[in-house]
Design an enzyme around this catalytic site. Structure first.
Site, PDB file in Angstrom:
ATOM      1  N   CYS A 124       6.120  18.540  -0.949  1.00 20.15           N
ATOM      2  CA  CYS A 124       7.290  18.246  -1.798  1.00 20.15           C
ATOM      3  C   CYS A 124       7.512  19.293  -2.870  1.00 20.15           C
ATOM      4  CB  CYS A 124       7.140  16.869  -2.425  1.00 20.15           C
ATOM      5  SG  CYS A 124       6.736  15.598  -1.227  1.00 20.15           S
ATOM      6  N   HIS A 265      11.330  15.484  -8.541  1.00 18.62           N
ATOM      7  CA  HIS A 265      11.138  15.137  -7.134  1.00 18.62           C
ATOM      8  C   HIS A 265      11.508  13.668  -6.939  1.00 18.62           C
ATOM      9  CE1 HIS A 265       9.722  14.807  -3.168  1.00 18.62           C
ATOM     10  NE2 HIS A 265       8.644  14.113  -3.464  1.00 18.62           N
ATOM     11  N   ASN A 295      12.507   9.760   0.052  1.00 21.49           N
ATOM     12  CA  ASN A 295      11.746  10.982  -0.235  1.00 21.49           C
ATOM     13  C   ASN A 295      11.943  11.964   0.922  1.00 21.49           C
ATOM     14  OD1 ASN A 295       9.835  12.947  -0.710  1.00 21.49           O
ATOM     15  ND2 ASN A 295       8.141  11.519  -1.074  1.00 21.49           N
TER      16      ASN A 295
HETATM   17  N1  COA Z   1       6.965  -3.949   2.289  1.00 24.59           N
HETATM   18  C1  COA Z   1       6.287  -5.020   1.834  1.00 24.59           C
HETATM   19  N2  COA Z   1       5.032  -4.966   1.373  1.00 24.59           N
HETATM   20  C2  COA Z   1       4.438  -3.753   1.370  1.00 24.59           C
HETATM   21  C3  COA Z   1       5.082  -2.596   1.826  1.00 24.59           C
HETATM   22  C4  COA Z   1       6.387  -2.729   2.310  1.00 24.59           C
HETATM   23  N3  COA Z   1       7.097  -1.693   2.768  1.00 24.59           N
HETATM   24  N4  COA Z   1       4.245  -1.556   1.693  1.00 24.59           N
HETATM   25  C5  COA Z   1       3.111  -2.029   1.152  1.00 24.59           C
HETATM   26  N5  COA Z   1       3.225  -3.376   0.963  1.00 24.59           N
HETATM   27  C6  COA Z   1       2.242  -4.292   0.427  1.00 24.59           C
HETATM   28  C7  COA Z   1       0.831  -3.785   0.550  1.00 24.59           C
HETATM   29  O1  COA Z   1       0.318  -4.086   1.834  1.00 24.59           O
HETATM   30  C8  COA Z   1       0.135  -4.544  -0.540  1.00 24.59           C
HETATM   31  O2  COA Z   1      -0.167  -5.837  -0.067  1.00 24.59           O
HETATM   32  P1  COA Z   1      -1.569  -6.522  -0.431  1.00 24.59           P
HETATM   33  O3  COA Z   1      -1.577  -6.614  -1.929  1.00 24.59           O
HETATM   34  O4  COA Z   1      -1.481  -7.820   0.271  1.00 24.59           O
HETATM   35  O5  COA Z   1      -2.600  -5.579   0.089  1.00 24.59           O
HETATM   36  C9  COA Z   1       1.196  -4.691  -1.619  1.00 24.59           C
HETATM   37  O6  COA Z   1       2.453  -4.426  -0.978  1.00 24.59           O
HETATM   38  C10 COA Z   1       1.033  -3.708  -2.766  1.00 24.59           C
HETATM   39  O7  COA Z   1       0.746  -2.444  -2.236  1.00 24.59           O
HETATM   40  P2  COA Z   1       0.541  -1.211  -3.191  1.00 24.59           P
HETATM   41  O8  COA Z   1       0.170  -0.019  -2.369  1.00 24.59           O
HETATM   42  O9  COA Z   1      -0.343  -1.571  -4.334  1.00 24.59           O
HETATM   43  O10 COA Z   1       2.014  -1.057  -3.764  1.00 24.59           O
HETATM   44  P3  COA Z   1       2.511  -0.075  -4.873  1.00 24.59           P
HETATM   45  O11 COA Z   1       3.139  -0.831  -5.947  1.00 24.59           O
HETATM   46  O12 COA Z   1       1.458   0.939  -5.237  1.00 24.59           O
HETATM   47  O13 COA Z   1       3.654   0.715  -4.107  1.00 24.59           O
HETATM   48  C11 COA Z   1       4.009   2.826  -3.032  1.00 24.59           C
HETATM   49  C12 COA Z   1       3.328   1.465  -2.950  1.00 24.59           C
HETATM   50  C13 COA Z   1       3.642   3.621  -1.795  1.00 24.59           C
HETATM   51  C14 COA Z   1       5.510   2.606  -3.100  1.00 24.59           C
HETATM   52  C15 COA Z   1       3.530   3.555  -4.313  1.00 24.59           C
HETATM   53  O14 COA Z   1       2.131   3.524  -4.388  1.00 24.59           O
HETATM   54  C16 COA Z   1       3.994   4.981  -4.356  1.00 24.59           C
HETATM   55  O15 COA Z   1       5.156   5.260  -4.478  1.00 24.59           O
HETATM   56  N6  COA Z   1       3.047   5.935  -4.298  1.00 24.59           N
HETATM   57  C17 COA Z   1       3.382   7.326  -4.358  1.00 24.59           C
HETATM   58  C18 COA Z   1       4.023   7.724  -3.070  1.00 24.59           C
HETATM   59  C19 COA Z   1       4.553   9.105  -3.126  1.00 24.59           C
HETATM   60  O16 COA Z   1       5.183   9.467  -4.070  1.00 24.59           O
HETATM   61  N7  COA Z   1       4.293   9.841  -2.077  1.00 24.59           N
HETATM   62  C20 COA Z   1       4.798  11.117  -1.904  1.00 24.59           C
HETATM   63  C21 COA Z   1       4.308  12.013  -2.921  1.00 24.59           C
HETATM   64  S1  COA Z   1       5.296  13.354  -2.875  1.00 24.59           S
END
Ligand code: COA
Length: 338
Positions: A124, A265, A295
């Protein structure tokens, strides 16, 4: 033992962005569409990420095609003929092929047959890595101009059965043309890059390279898909982007109050909000389009820059802060005086 060479970098002349362009594939995939294929909801995706829909490239539409369309618009705005382009750098983690570089296909698509062309793989942060390379390449006088492009077809590398990742990404491309700056017509004031390979495992596509070659016996091997430890990546993203932004502001001899527009980003609205809060930049001065595109990795900052430019959000003399973060881990920032 001989003394190390003197570390005074060669002077480079100022450069500016002469034109921008972007291209998004026609097909829109909404959160509601995803509800039909994985266990997710529009409410979860919107509240956790800010993403409402993303674009998906058509079959036969490769990263190089998206890149070429964005490039043609940038060249048109810059008033530069494709035949006169001297350097093409494509930032991508979803190349058409492992080799040759996607930039080689772009060179052919747009007819820049004299241009030197190669790719940059910095996820990214790739578009800003390309910007810094172009700044030095044009600023040193080695090339008269450079066409830099961030382009991704992430839909080909996403596991569409994994709700943790498939809701986050989209396809698209953005481009900019870099030329020498003459007095009063804008310039790139600073550019900061960083890498932490110790965190490479947090976000990667493990298969398809020499460590784990593609196997024709296992074509649906999940190793060929993007894998991510979302929560860990989130923490690193906030810290690295905040520091990169502060470093770019300071290297340009400015303060946060001087920034007219922040173009971050476009990965997650919560990441952007956390950075904005820490930088004390007004929320209205932040460009956001991740709700429409998700993204798009290396393309995200490039697309946002083009949209901000074409929507009249940036005027001559404005200072624009670009900041990105991605797999590697990599991060990058730049200040552009428009
Ligand atoms: N729909 C519903 N539930 C989902 C889901 C979806 N699409 N994706 C994950 N979940 C669930 C998980 O399984 C988890 O369930 P559990 O508590 O029963 O295990 C719950 O939601 C919380 O997951 P978590 O990973 O803690 O959520 P979060 O608030 O951290 O959000 C992201 C997840 C990926 C959106 C977040 O961590 C993020 O944006 N990270 C950075 C990603 C990024 O920027 N990547 C590229 C970098 S350039």
């Amino acid at each position: 033992m001989s003394e190390p060479a003197a570390s005074s970098p060669k002077e480079i002349i100022p450069v500016r962005i002469a034109g921008t362009g972007s291209y998004l594939p026609e097909r829109i995939m909404t959160n509601h569409d995803l509800e039909k294929s994985v266990d997710t909801s529009d409410e979860w995706i919107t509240s956790r990420t800010g993403i409402r829909e993303r674009r998906i490239a058509a079959e036969g539409e490769h990263t190089s095609h998206l890149a070429a369309k964005a490039a043609e618009k940038a060249l048109e705005q810059a008033g530069i003929d494709a035949a006169d382009v001297e350097l093409i750098i494509v930032a991508t983690i979803t190349p058409d092929t492992l080799t040759p570089a996607t930039a080689c296909y772009v060179q052919q698509h747009i007819g820049s047959l004299r241009a030197v062309a190669f790719d940059v793989s910095a996820a990214c942060s790739g578009f800003l890595y390309a910007l810094e390379l172009a700044r030095h390449s044009v600023g040193s006088g080695a090339f008269k101009n450079a066409l830099i492009i961030g382009a991704e077809k992430l839909s080909s590398f996403v596991d569409w059965t994994d709700r943790n990742t498939c809701v986050l990404f989209g396809d698209g491309a953005g481009a900019a043309v870099i030329v020498p700056s003459t007095n009063g017509d804008g310039r790139i004031l600073s550019c900061q890059l960083g890498t932490d390979g110790a965190q490479a495992e947090l976000l990667n596509i493990p298969g398809g390279g020499s460590a784990c070659p593609v196997s024709i016996d296992a074509p649906s091997d999940k190793l060929a898909f993007l894998a991510m430890q979302g929560r860990e990546v989130f923490k690193h993203a906030v810290n690295a982007m905040k520091k990169a932004a502060i470093d770019a502001i300071s290297a340009a001899g400015l303060t946060a109050k001087d920034i007219k527009l922040l173009i971050p980003h476009q990965a997650n609205l919560r990441i952007i909000d956390a950075i904005v809060e820490r930088l004390e930049i007004n929320r209205d001065d932040v460009f956001i389009n991740l709700d429409k595109y998700g993204n798009t990795s290396a393309a995200a900052v490039a697309i946002a820059l083009d949209e901000a430019n074409r929507q009249g959000r940036i005027e001559s003399g404005d200072k624009v802060l670009l900041v990105a973060f991605g797999a590697g881990l990599t991060w990058a920032s730049a200040i552009i005086e428009w």
